[in-house]
Design a protein around this motif. Structure first.
Motif, PDB file in Angstrom:
ATOM      1  N   SER A   1      10.012  -5.032  12.626  1.00 42.42           N
ATOM      2  CA  SER A   1       9.026  -6.077  12.921  1.00 42.42           C
ATOM      3  C   SER A   1       9.478  -7.406  12.305  1.00 42.42           C
ATOM      4  O   SER A   1       9.359  -8.468  12.928  1.00 42.42           O
ATOM      5  CB  SER A   1       7.632  -5.692  12.405  1.00 42.42           C
ATOM      6  OG  SER A   1       7.649  -5.501  11.007  1.00 42.42           O
ATOM      7  N   LYS A   2      10.055  -7.340  11.094  1.00 41.86           N
ATOM      8  CA  LYS A   2      10.509  -8.572  10.439  1.00 41.86           C
ATOM      9  C   LYS A   2      11.737  -9.143  11.141  1.00 41.86           C
ATOM     10  O   LYS A   2      11.862 -10.358  11.322  1.00 41.86           O
ATOM     11  CB  LYS A   2      10.808  -8.288   8.957  1.00 41.86           C
ATOM     12  CG  LYS A   2       9.537  -8.065   8.143  1.00 41.86           C
ATOM     13  CD  LYS A   2       9.818  -7.700   6.704  1.00 41.86           C
ATOM     14  CE  LYS A   2      10.328  -6.299   6.550  1.00 41.86           C
ATOM     15  NZ  LYS A   2      10.278  -5.722   5.217  1.00 41.86           N
ATOM     16  N   LYS A   3      12.652  -8.269  11.530  1.00 38.15           N
ATOM     17  CA  LYS A   3      13.866  -8.748  12.216  1.00 38.15           C
ATOM     18  C   LYS A   3      13.503  -9.358  13.574  1.00 38.15           C
ATOM     19  O   LYS A   3      14.041 -10.391  13.964  1.00 38.15           O
ATOM     20  CB  LYS A   3      14.864  -7.598  12.403  1.00 38.15           C
ATOM     21  CG  LYS A   3      15.469  -7.075  11.126  1.00 38.15           C
ATOM     22  CD  LYS A   3      16.412  -8.043  10.459  1.00 38.15           C
ATOM     23  CE  LYS A   3      15.867  -8.577   9.165  1.00 38.15           C
ATOM     24  NZ  LYS A   3      16.716  -9.566   8.484  1.00 38.15           N
TER      25      LYS A   3
ATOM     26  N   SER B   1       9.298   0.442  11.613  1.00 33.79           N
ATOM     27  CA  SER B   1       8.402  -0.636  12.040  1.00 33.79           C
ATOM     28  C   SER B   1       8.379  -1.764  11.011  1.00 33.79           C
ATOM     29  O   SER B   1       8.292  -2.943  11.374  1.00 33.79           O
ATOM     30  CB  SER B   1       6.988  -0.106  12.305  1.00 33.79           C
ATOM     31  OG  SER B   1       6.531   0.614  11.195  1.00 33.79           O
ATOM     32  N   SER B   2       8.501  -1.414   9.722  1.00 29.31           N
ATOM     33  CA  SER B   2       8.513  -2.433   8.672  1.00 29.31           C
ATOM     34  C   SER B   2       9.746  -3.333   8.816  1.00 29.31           C
ATOM     35  O   SER B   2       9.649  -4.568   8.846  1.00 29.31           O
ATOM     36  CB  SER B   2       8.501  -1.736   7.308  1.00 29.31           C
ATOM     37  OG  SER B   2       8.832  -2.615   6.279  1.00 29.31           O
ATOM     38  N   ILE B   3      10.919  -2.710   8.926  1.00 29.72           N
ATOM     39  CA  ILE B   3      12.162  -3.493   8.990  1.00 29.72           C
ATOM     40  C   ILE B   3      12.258  -4.223  10.333  1.00 29.72           C
ATOM     41  O   ILE B   3      12.509  -5.434  10.383  1.00 29.72           O
ATOM     42  CB  ILE B   3      13.390  -2.584   8.779  1.00 29.72           C
ATOM     43  CG1 ILE B   3      13.403  -2.038   7.341  1.00 29.72           C
ATOM     44  CG2 ILE B   3      14.688  -3.344   9.087  1.00 29.72           C
ATOM     45  CD1 ILE B   3      14.510  -1.028   7.051  1.00 29.72           C
TER      46      ILE B   3
ATOM     47  N   LEU C   1       0.834  -1.213   0.000  1.00 29.52           N
ATOM     48  CA  LEU C   1       0.000   0.000   0.000  1.00 29.52           C
ATOM     49  C   LEU C   1       0.869   1.264   0.000  1.00 29.52           C
ATOM     50  O   LEU C   1       0.625   2.213  -0.755  1.00 29.52           O
ATOM     51  CB  LEU C   1      -0.892  -0.019   1.253  1.00 29.52           C
ATOM     52  CG  LEU C   1      -2.003   1.015   1.316  1.00 29.52           C
ATOM     53  CD1 LEU C   1      -3.095   0.677   0.308  1.00 29.52           C
ATOM     54  CD2 LEU C   1      -2.613   1.050   2.716  1.00 29.52           C
ATOM     55  N   ARG C   2       1.906   1.266   0.836  1.00 28.12           N
ATOM     56  CA  ARG C   2       2.799   2.435   0.902  1.00 28.12           C
ATOM     57  C   ARG C   2       3.481   2.681  -0.439  1.00 28.12           C
ATOM     58  O   ARG C   2       3.676   3.815  -0.851  1.00 28.12           O
ATOM     59  CB  ARG C   2       3.868   2.221   1.989  1.00 28.12           C
ATOM     60  CG  ARG C   2       3.313   2.316   3.401  1.00 28.12           C
ATOM     61  CD  ARG C   2       4.316   1.762   4.409  1.00 28.12           C
ATOM     62  NE  ARG C   2       5.589   2.428   4.329  1.00 28.12           N
ATOM     63  CZ  ARG C   2       6.761   1.865   4.637  1.00 28.12           C
ATOM     64  NH1 ARG C   2       6.812   0.618   5.075  1.00 28.12           N
ATOM     65  NH2 ARG C   2       7.876   2.542   4.544  1.00 28.12           N
ATOM     66  N   ASP C   3       3.822   1.574  -1.105  1.00 24.15           N
ATOM     67  CA  ASP C   3       4.537   1.654  -2.375  1.00 24.15           C
ATOM     68  C   ASP C   3       3.743   2.440  -3.425  1.00 24.15           C
ATOM     69  O   ASP C   3       4.316   3.073  -4.291  1.00 24.15           O
ATOM     70  CB  ASP C   3       4.778   0.213  -2.850  1.00 24.15           C
ATOM     71  CG  ASP C   3       5.985   0.102  -3.746  1.00 24.15           C
ATOM     72  OD1 ASP C   3       6.855   0.986  -3.667  1.00 24.15           O
ATOM     73  OD2 ASP C   3       6.048  -0.868  -4.526  1.00 24.15           O
TER      74      ASP C   3
ATOM     75  N   SER D   1      20.701   4.925  -2.497  1.00 23.45           N
ATOM     76  CA  SER D   1      19.924   4.307  -1.414  1.00 23.45           C
ATOM     77  C   SER D   1      18.692   5.136  -1.106  1.00 23.45           C
ATOM     78  O   SER D   1      18.489   6.217  -1.645  1.00 23.45           O
ATOM     79  CB  SER D   1      20.811   4.195  -0.165  1.00 23.45           C
ATOM     80  OG  SER D   1      21.106   5.474   0.324  1.00 23.45           O
ATOM     81  N   PHE D   2      17.884   4.602  -0.217  1.00 20.80           N
ATOM     82  CA  PHE D   2      16.695   5.269   0.289  1.00 20.80           C
ATOM     83  C   PHE D   2      17.020   6.614   0.934  1.00 20.80           C
ATOM     84  O   PHE D   2      16.342   7.601   0.775  1.00 20.80           O
ATOM     85  CB  PHE D   2      16.226   4.457   1.490  1.00 20.80           C
ATOM     86  CG  PHE D   2      15.023   3.665   1.263  1.00 20.80           C
ATOM     87  CD1 PHE D   2      14.043   4.064   0.396  1.00 20.80           C
ATOM     88  CD2 PHE D   2      14.850   2.490   1.977  1.00 20.80           C
ATOM     89  CE1 PHE D   2      12.929   3.314   0.245  1.00 20.80           C
ATOM     90  CE2 PHE D   2      13.745   1.736   1.819  1.00 20.80           C
ATOM     91  CZ  PHE D   2      12.780   2.151   0.943  1.00 20.80           C
ATOM     92  N   MET D   3      18.056   6.559   1.800  1.00 19.76           N
ATOM     93  CA  MET D   3      18.422   7.722   2.600  1.00 19.76           C
ATOM     94  C   MET D   3      19.527   8.465   1.858  1.00 19.76           C
ATOM     95  O   MET D   3      20.648   7.978   1.768  1.00 19.76           O
ATOM     96  CB  MET D   3      18.924   7.284   3.990  1.00 19.76           C
ATOM     97  CG  MET D   3      17.852   6.616   4.818  1.00 19.76           C
ATOM     98  SD  MET D   3      16.620   7.820   5.337  1.00 19.76           S
ATOM     99  CE  MET D   3      15.109   6.922   5.087  1.00 19.76           C
TER     100      MET D   3
END
Ligand code: URA
Length: 434
Positions: free
Chosen positions: A186-188, A182-184, A167-169, A206-208
């Protein structure tokens, strides 16, 4: 509780309570909160942000939206590594076996590549027969016996993130620190490791894009990891140019094997020694960074890290002989050099554009459903700061056909900026946040 009221609360800058965040994550995951309301909520979070308590609550609610792995029955310290994604990033292929030789159990779930960044899972499939879709029992067994696993993420790990990221994408809400954290995390956290090391890339590929943004993201992830009870360290590293020389799946595997063979000192090995040092010290297996580094360098020098890679490849159904004979890996039929248009020094290499060249050659996915050609890509011979003569090769294109190679050579030449003066060297490792 009404989602509409919660959207209004966040839109107006309020802090959501723990119960409200749990309600949102539960409702979105089970479908009772529709996409249009969740889109409005993510946009409100994008503009208003979240404080640390809200970010932790969101991370924990997402982590518990599906399976949570319990690795506590496996003896020893279990560690995991995450990269925020870059071009030519083959770090896991070198780091994970290197660290596993030191007795840390590396339990890693990885993704596939999308767009200009590659995925470790795709790269590993260059080994004939290798499987990343391994059942959970085998995952646990291999962590215990081999000391390392790299597998595709199971369907049931953090289902909230799968839905939310999609959805964010498409709603312009990916670049939000609390949503990324929270995305990264939560998975870790759901993947169960005691030690988490984060490679936060910073720069044009990169993203940042800025160091300040990378620092903010890294600090927030480390704090959330610690609050969740895990030893968490982040390393901020340069992604203004591709990492190492190869970009493309099998080409990157070959570079990783060369690094494990001690043939490839440079920033790739530097990064792996830094990340590995953080893991060993956090795991209590080395007294300090210097001792950790010496142990990891010895694992390359005595061949044990390379043997660990071969053992891991065999354990996941691949042919370990390819580790010792990389000519067994996929190879593209056509190779074309990219000549420098002028003499001077390489000032800049646009990392994300190099990633796009590899994607256009067939090495990356335009959509999640696209197939990829593991053999194609680019090998850079000149990196930022190197001197070049006019006509000297900047890079070699590996392609499926002459036509595609020529198109890629034109695209790749445009990724380079060559200037008369040697540019100032910037530090590759920018910061370690513990
Ligand atoms: N990687 C992720 O897994 N999630 C994000 O939100 C961004 C990068």
């Amino acid at each position: 509780m009404q989602m509409n009221d919660l959207i209004v609360k966040k839109r107006d800058g309020g802090a959501l309570t723990t119960e409200e965040i749990q309600f949102i994550v539960r409702g979105f995951t089970d479908g009772s909160i529709p996409d249009y309301q969740m889109s409005a909520m993510t946009m409100a979070i994008y503009f208003r942000g979240m404080d640390r308590r809200e970010t932790l609550d969101l991370t924990m609610a997402m982590m518990h939206s599906g399976d949570v792995l319990d690795l506590s029955g496996i003896p020893g310290v279990k560690a995991d590594k995450h990269s925020t994604g870059g071009v030519g990033d083959k770090t896991s292929l070198v780091l994970v076996p290197m660290v596993a030789t030191q007795g840390v159990k590396m339990a890693k779930m990885s993704g596939r590549g999308l767009g200009h960044t590659g995925g470790t899972i795709d790269k590993l499939e260059s080994f004939p027969g290798f499987s990343t879709a391994i059942p959970l029992e085998e995952f646990f067994h291999n962590v215990e016996t081999v000391g390392m696993v790299i597998a595709g993420q199971t369907a049931d790990l953090v289902p909230a993130d799968k839905k939310l990221y999609a959805l964010r994408d498409v709603t312009g809400t990916v670049p939000s620190i609390p949503l990324i954290v929270s995305s990264i995390m939560s998975k870790k956290l759901a993947a169960g490791a005691d030690v988490i090391v984060l490679d936060v890339k910073c720069g044009s590929g990169s993203f940042m894009k800025t160091e300040a943004d990378a620092r903010e993201l890294a600090t927030e992830m480390v704090e959330i990891g610690k609050l969740a009870g895990r030893k968490t360290v982040a390393v901020i590293t340069d992604m203004d140019e591709p990492l190492g020389n190869a970009v493309g799946n099998a080409l990157e595997v070959k570079e990783a094997i060369a690094a494990l063979s001690g043939e490839h000192p440079g920033e790739l090995v530097e990064l792996c020694l830094t990340l590995g040092g953080c893991i060993l010290t956090a795991a209590g297996l080395a007294p300090d960074d210097g001792a950790a580094r010496a142990a990891l360098e010895a694992a390359i020098a005595d061949g044990s890290a390379k043997r660990k890679l071969a053992e891991f490849v065999a354990a996941q159904g691949g042919d370990p002989d390819a580790v010792y004979d990389p000519s067994m890996l996929p190879a593209a039929p056509v190779q074309v050099e990219v000549p420098a248009p002028a003499a001077g020094y390489v000032r800049h290499i646009a990392a994300s554009d190099v990633g796009m060249v590899s994607m256009h050659l067939g090495g990356g996915r335009a959509t999640k459903e696209s197939g990829i050609d593991l053999s194609v890509g680019v090998v850079l011979h000149k990196k930022v700061g190197d001197a070049v003569a006019a006509g000297e090769s900047l890079a070699t294109i590996h392609a499926a056909s002459g036509e595609r190679a020529e198109a890629a050579a034109r695209e790749l030449a445009a990724c380079y900026t060559i200037a008369p003066e040697r540019p100032e060297r910037k530090p590759f490792i920018k910061a370690i946040i513990r």
